[in-house]
Design a protein around this motif. Structure first.
Motif, PDB file in Angstrom:
ATOM      1  N   THR A 108       0.972  -1.274   0.081  1.00 18.73           N
ATOM      2  CA  THR A 108       0.049  -0.057  -0.067  1.00 18.73           C
ATOM      3  C   THR A 108       0.674   1.192  -0.033  1.00 18.73           C
ATOM      4  OG1 THR A 108      -0.306  -0.263   2.222  1.00 18.73           O
ATOM      5  CG2 THR A 108      -2.139  -1.063   1.190  1.00 18.73           C
ATOM      6  N   ALA A 109       2.058   1.123   0.769  1.00 15.75           N
ATOM      7  CA  ALA A 109       3.206   2.168   0.636  1.00 15.75           C
ATOM      8  C   ALA A 109       3.468   2.528  -0.761  1.00 15.75           C
ATOM      9  CB  ALA A 109       4.055   2.189   1.576  1.00 15.75           C
ATOM     10  N   ALA A 110       3.724   1.434  -1.392  1.00 11.42           N
ATOM     11  CA  ALA A 110       4.263   1.572  -2.930  1.00 11.42           C
ATOM     12  C   ALA A 110       3.097   2.108  -3.816  1.00 11.42           C
ATOM     13  CB  ALA A 110       4.725   0.292  -3.341  1.00 11.42           C
ATOM     14  N   THR A 111       1.954   1.914  -3.538  1.00 10.24           N
ATOM     15  CA  THR A 111       0.902   2.455  -4.476  1.00 10.24           C
ATOM     16  C   THR A 111       0.633   3.715  -4.023  1.00 10.24           C
ATOM     17  OG1 THR A 111      -0.400   0.131  -4.182  1.00 10.24           O
ATOM     18  CG2 THR A 111      -1.714   2.127  -4.579  1.00 10.24           C
ATOM     19  N   ALA A 112       0.817   4.180  -2.829  1.00  8.10           N
ATOM     20  CA  ALA A 112       0.486   5.604  -2.391  1.00  8.10           C
ATOM     21  C   ALA A 112       1.688   6.506  -3.315  1.00  8.10           C
ATOM     22  CB  ALA A 112       0.489   5.999  -1.095  1.00  8.10           C
ATOM     23  N   ALA A 113       3.067   5.755  -3.094  1.00  9.07           N
ATOM     24  CA  ALA A 113       4.210   6.553  -3.785  1.00  9.07           C
ATOM     25  C   ALA A 113       4.002   6.551  -5.183  1.00  9.07           C
ATOM     26  CB  ALA A 113       5.328   5.715  -3.442  1.00  9.07           C
ATOM     27  N   SER A 114       3.360   5.642  -5.979  1.00  7.55           N
ATOM     28  CA  SER A 114       3.312   5.772  -7.344  1.00  7.55           C
ATOM     29  C   SER A 114       2.456   6.598  -8.063  1.00  7.55           C
ATOM     30  CB  SER A 114       2.946   4.185  -7.761  1.00  7.55           C
ATOM     31  OG  SER A 114       1.516   4.101  -7.535  1.00  7.55           O
ATOM     32  N   ARG A 115       1.559   7.478  -6.807  1.00  6.65           N
ATOM     33  CA  ARG A 115       0.582   8.569  -7.341  1.00  6.65           C
ATOM     34  C   ARG A 115       1.167   9.609  -6.659  1.00  6.65           C
ATOM     35  NH1 ARG A 115      -4.761   4.271  -6.965  1.00  6.65           N
ATOM     36  NH2 ARG A 115      -3.785   2.599  -8.354  1.00  6.65           N
ATOM     37  N   PRO A 116       1.954  10.352  -7.095  1.00 11.74           N
ATOM     38  CA  PRO A 116       2.364  11.596  -6.182  1.00 11.74           C
ATOM     39  C   PRO A 116       1.192  12.598  -6.466  1.00 11.74           C
ATOM     40  CG  PRO A 116       3.675  11.308  -8.141  1.00 11.74           C
ATOM     41  CD  PRO A 116       2.808   9.854  -8.162  1.00 11.74           C
ATOM     42  N   GLY A 117       0.712  12.453  -7.346  1.00 14.66           N
ATOM     43  CA  GLY A 117      -0.271  13.853  -7.692  1.00 14.66           C
ATOM     44  C   GLY A 117      -1.612  13.629  -6.755  1.00 14.66           C
ATOM     45  N   GLU A 118      -1.777  12.547  -5.983  1.00 15.85           N
ATOM     46  CA  GLU A 118      -2.783  12.331  -4.831  1.00 15.85           C
ATOM     47  C   GLU A 118      -2.403  12.748  -3.472  1.00 15.85           C
ATOM     48  OE1 GLU A 118      -4.967   8.820  -5.337  1.00 15.85           O
ATOM     49  OE2 GLU A 118      -4.937   8.867  -7.467  1.00 15.85           O
ATOM     50  N   GLY A 119      -3.253  13.152  -2.502  1.00 16.98           N
ATOM     51  CA  GLY A 119      -2.755  13.280  -1.243  1.00 16.98           C
ATOM     52  C   GLY A 119      -2.450  12.033  -0.417  1.00 16.98           C
ATOM     53  N   LEU A 120      -1.482  11.950   0.265  1.00 15.08           N
ATOM     54  CA  LEU A 120      -1.189  10.505   1.101  1.00 15.08           C
ATOM     55  C   LEU A 120      -2.285  10.010   1.849  1.00 15.08           C
ATOM     56  CD1 LEU A 120       1.032   8.341   0.982  1.00 15.08           C
ATOM     57  CD2 LEU A 120       1.977   9.545   3.006  1.00 15.08           C
ATOM     58  N   VAL A 121      -2.836  11.074   2.608  1.00 16.20           N
ATOM     59  CA  VAL A 121      -3.817  10.707   3.556  1.00 16.20           C
ATOM     60  C   VAL A 121      -5.275  10.155   2.505  1.00 16.20           C
ATOM     61  CG1 VAL A 121      -3.082  12.325   5.380  1.00 16.20           C
ATOM     62  CG2 VAL A 121      -4.862  13.095   3.310  1.00 16.20           C
ATOM     63  N   THR A 122      -5.209  10.363   1.379  1.00 18.88           N
ATOM     64  CA  THR A 122      -6.479   9.813   0.648  1.00 18.88           C
ATOM     65  C   THR A 122      -6.346   8.396   0.454  1.00 18.88           C
ATOM     66  OG1 THR A 122      -5.329  10.282  -1.446  1.00 18.88           O
ATOM     67  CG2 THR A 122      -6.654  12.055  -0.740  1.00 18.88           C
ATOM     68  N   HIS A 123      -5.057   7.704   0.629  1.00 21.63           N
ATOM     69  CA  HIS A 123      -4.836   6.339   0.393  1.00 21.63           C
ATOM     70  C   HIS A 123      -5.137   5.729   1.663  1.00 21.63           C
ATOM     71  CE1 HIS A 123      -3.057   6.839  -3.601  1.00 21.63           C
ATOM     72  NE2 HIS A 123      -2.610   7.975  -3.168  1.00 21.63           N
ATOM     73  N   GLY A 124      -6.386   5.403   2.128  1.00 27.40           N
ATOM     74  CA  GLY A 124      -6.834   4.930   3.412  1.00 27.40           C
ATOM     75  C   GLY A 124      -6.152   3.609   3.583  1.00 27.40           C
ATOM     76  N   ALA A 125      -6.072   2.831   2.576  1.00 28.00           N
ATOM     77  CA  ALA A 125      -5.273   1.542   2.805  1.00 28.00           C
ATOM     78  C   ALA A 125      -4.089   1.550   3.241  1.00 28.00           C
ATOM     79  CB  ALA A 125      -5.411   0.923   1.380  1.00 28.00           C
ATOM     80  N   PHE A 126      -3.303   2.543   3.132  1.00 30.18           N
ATOM     81  CA  PHE A 126      -2.024   2.572   3.638  1.00 30.18           C
ATOM     82  C   PHE A 126      -2.057   2.706   5.166  1.00 30.18           C
ATOM     83  CE2 PHE A 126       1.663   5.377   4.786  1.00 30.18           C
ATOM     84  CZ  PHE A 126       2.567   4.226   4.998  1.00 30.18           C
ATOM     85  N   GLN A 127      -2.860   3.670   5.547  1.00 27.43           N
ATOM     86  CA  GLN A 127      -2.728   3.900   7.229  1.00 27.43           C
ATOM     87  C   GLN A 127      -3.533   2.685   7.756  1.00 27.43           C
ATOM     88  OE1 GLN A 127      -3.682   6.132   4.812  1.00 27.43           O
ATOM     89  NE2 GLN A 127      -2.233   7.829   5.386  1.00 27.43           N
ATOM     90  N   ALA A 128      -4.657   2.196   7.058  1.00 30.52           N
ATOM     91  CA  ALA A 128      -5.109   0.696   7.734  1.00 30.52           C
ATOM     92  C   ALA A 128      -4.306  -0.357   7.700  1.00 30.52           C
ATOM     93  CB  ALA A 128      -6.604   0.261   6.911  1.00 30.52           C
ATOM     94  N   ALA A 129      -3.506  -0.511   6.551  1.00 31.81           N
ATOM     95  CA  ALA A 129      -2.612  -1.624   6.833  1.00 31.81           C
ATOM     96  C   ALA A 129      -1.523  -1.403   7.676  1.00 31.81           C
ATOM     97  CB  ALA A 129      -1.964  -1.971   5.606  1.00 31.81           C
ATOM     98  N   LEU A 130      -1.081   0.052   8.011  1.00 29.23           N
ATOM     99  CA  LEU A 130       0.079   0.144   8.846  1.00 29.23           C
ATOM    100  C   LEU A 130      -0.556  -0.021  10.322  1.00 29.23           C
ATOM    101  CD1 LEU A 130       2.994   1.257   9.247  1.00 29.23           C
ATOM    102  CD2 LEU A 130       2.077   3.721   9.486  1.00 29.23           C
TER     103      LEU A 130
END
Length: 574
Positions: free
Chosen positions: A79-101
């Motif tokens: 999920t971190a790699a997915t968020a990093a691959s989309r730099p145009g979007e805010g990191l907090v919008t990737h709720g899956a990363f925070q959930a997995a963490l």
């Protein structure tokens, strides 16, 4: 020569550095990068310092190691790699990363607490034995130690007291995971983000779910595999409840519903078929009838609930001539491939491992061309196949007369030592290993933007290049590594692992050759265009080499963890 477990930890460490480097380049990712780094280091330290205690507490499936870091960190890193691959979007919008963490922190907290408690009780037993005058043997475990862990499977074996540095590693994991969970709570309170706070609380429940899974499926999973499945189940339920595009909603809800139905039907059917037990016979017969009636009602309810999704899926599959041609090709390939594989498995001169790899090649033939031309149809078909596989395994596990024995007889020809538990896991691992990168990479929102007509009648859903991760590394890389390593392999990779350097080289070369074949096939087929991110040549070489090295040294279910690892690296090295 190093052991496989330490080589696996080394690969995990390299992967963590790659993901952290990619995530750090994302705007406003400094704090989240630090939290992910903290959890990653603590998981590595805990496994490296306390793997003997982990093996005593959690007596799961036999493997070269517990795979704690590999399984616990697979979803957070992905999920971190997915968020990093989309730099145009805010990191907090990737709720899956925070959930997995948060989920990984909760699981690590429970495991580290159990390890620290076991080490303390082990040391207490040793001191107590030294002081006793009745000659009690050194290191005899106490009753408290035998029941201290929710993950304990049977009797806890005796062990010598741990070295101080090992106890310090488990204590650091406890304090560090508590710190990460506390930080997540502070972020949720200060930012007012409603997406973070529930996951901070749910993280504590993830550890309990993990323990329950271990108790229900003895000798089936390692500690790392249980952690991975627990995180996947929680995130899958969340995705199924929040999905809005119609195709995504069906693809996410179908596997979740199948797993839930299987968990409910298997105990009911087993109870209905039980011939002995602690309940007296006069009371057991009515209870069996009640369970059988509940099973019939549940099956009827599931059949009624599946009517509308089945009609929608049928409409989607028959909407265009190309999809109808794909369905016809699948029918022909399965009609000829499955009998051929069964005939091949009956030939005693053919090694079983080569027969198993034949299924990998059959899956490549079925999935790869369709992923390029109709990825949405492939995603739906994989969800239906998973639901069907769950149903078949439920019937087999329930020991139904006349049916279960035939299913078991067919599946046993393709099982190995990892299928020693109450359910067969290797065929689930192969299907999910090829399906997960596809599900994670499809542009599901495309159909929603074009509307229902575009979704049903056109090729609206498109795939990103990492969707090929599971198909290529399992279909080409794993198969070639097994074939070459078995026939010509002479130089072992590790002291406790029969896999060879020759097999590793063949697997890497075959996977890269698969990418070349995809490029040629894409240029030959009209209308094929994979979405970004697409890996560079150097990144593709590095990701392939590292993932094939992991396949050669890991003792976990490689068909499940390897595609996720490869998918993560492809995103980071694009």
């Amino acid at each position: 020569m190093m052991k496989s477990q330490y080589l696996e930890l080394f690969i995990n460490a390299v992967t963590i550095v790659i993901v952290l480097h990619s995530l750090f380049q994302h705007p406003h990712a400094g704090l989240w990068t630090a939290l992910l780094a903290c959890i990653s280091v603590l998981a590595l330290v805990l496994e490296a310092s306390s793997w003997r205690s982990i093996a005593i507490i959690y007596q799961g499936r036999d493997a070269t190691g517990p795979g704690l870091a590999l399984g616990l960190l697979a979803v957070p890193l992905l999920t971190a790699a997915t968020a990093a691959s989309r730099p145009g979007e805010g990191l907090v919008t990737h709720g899956a990363f925070q959930a997995a963490l948060a989920l990984a922190s909760g699981q690590l907290l429970l495991i580290a607490t159990q390890v620290a408690l076991d080490q303390r009780l082990s040391a207490w037993d040793s001191w107590h034995a030294r002081d006793e005058a009745d000659g009690e043997e050194l290191g005899t475990p106490s009753k408290a130690r035998a029941h201290c862990s929710l993950l304990a499977q049977g009797t806890v074996a005796a062990a010598p007291p741990p070295e101080p540095w090992r106890a310090q590693g488990s204590a650091a994991a406890v304090l560090g995971s508590l710190g990460v969970l506390g930080t997540l709570l502070v972020i949720a309170v200060l930012s007012g983000d409603p997406a973070v706070l529930p996951w901070a609380y749910a993280a504590l429940g993830a550890g309990t779910l993990h323990a329950t899974l271990a108790l229900l499926l003895p000798r089936t999973l390692t500690l790392g595999e249980g952690a991975l499945i627990t995180q996947g189940l929680v995130l899958a339920v969340t995705a199924a409840s929040t999905a809005t595009p119609p195709l995504l909603r069906l693809v996410t809800r179908l596997p979740v519903a199948a797993v839930a139905a299987g968990c409910a039907l298997i105990p009911l059917l087993k109870t209905a078929r039980a011939r002995d037990g602690p309940v007296p016979t006069k009371q057991r017969v009515p209870w069996q009838r009640v369970c059988l009636g509940c099973s019939c009602l549940l099956t009827a309810g599931l059949a009624l609930a599946a009517i509308h999704p089945a009609l929608w899926a049928l409409q989607y599959g028959l909407a265009t001539p190309r999809r109808r041609a794909v369905l016809l090709a699948w029918f022909v390939l399965l009609g000829g491939g499955l009998p051929a594989m069964r005939w091949l498995s009956s030939r005693k001169t053919v090694p079983q491992i080569l027969v198993r790899k034949g299924y990998h090649l059959l899956a490549v033939t079925l999935f790869l061309p369709v992923l390029l031309v109709e990825p949405g149809l492939l995603g739906l078909a994989l969800a239906i196949a998973f639901a069907g596989l769950v149903a078949v395994e439920a019937v087999r596990s329930a020991a139904l007369p006349g049916v279960s024995l035939r299913i078991t007889d067919f599946m046993e020809r393709f099982t190995d030592a990892r299928d020693a538990g109450p359910i067969y896991v290797t065929h689930f691992a192969l299907l999910l290993g090829m399906a997960l990168p596809v599900w994670l990479s499809l542009d599901w929102e495309a159909g929603e933007r074009q509307g229902p007509p575009g979704l049903l009648e056109g090729g609206a859903v498109r795939a990103r290049a990492p969707a090929l991760a599971g198909i290529l590394i399992l279909g080409f890389g794993d198969s070639a590594a097994s074939l070459v390593g078995r026939l010509w392999g002479d130089h072992a990779l590790a002291a406790d692992n029969p896999k060879t350097w020759e097999g590793l080289a063949a697997g890497s070369a075959a996977t890269l050759a698969g990418w070349v074949g995809v490029a040629l096939l894409s240029s030959a087929l009209p209308g094929v265009a994979l979405l970004s991110p697409q890996p560079t040549q150097g990144g593709l070489l590095a990701a392939t080499s590292l993932s094939c090295f992991l396949e050669a040294v890991t003792g976990q279910l490689d068909n499940a963890v390897l595609p996720l690892h490869y998918y993560t690296l492809l995103l980071c090295l694009a």
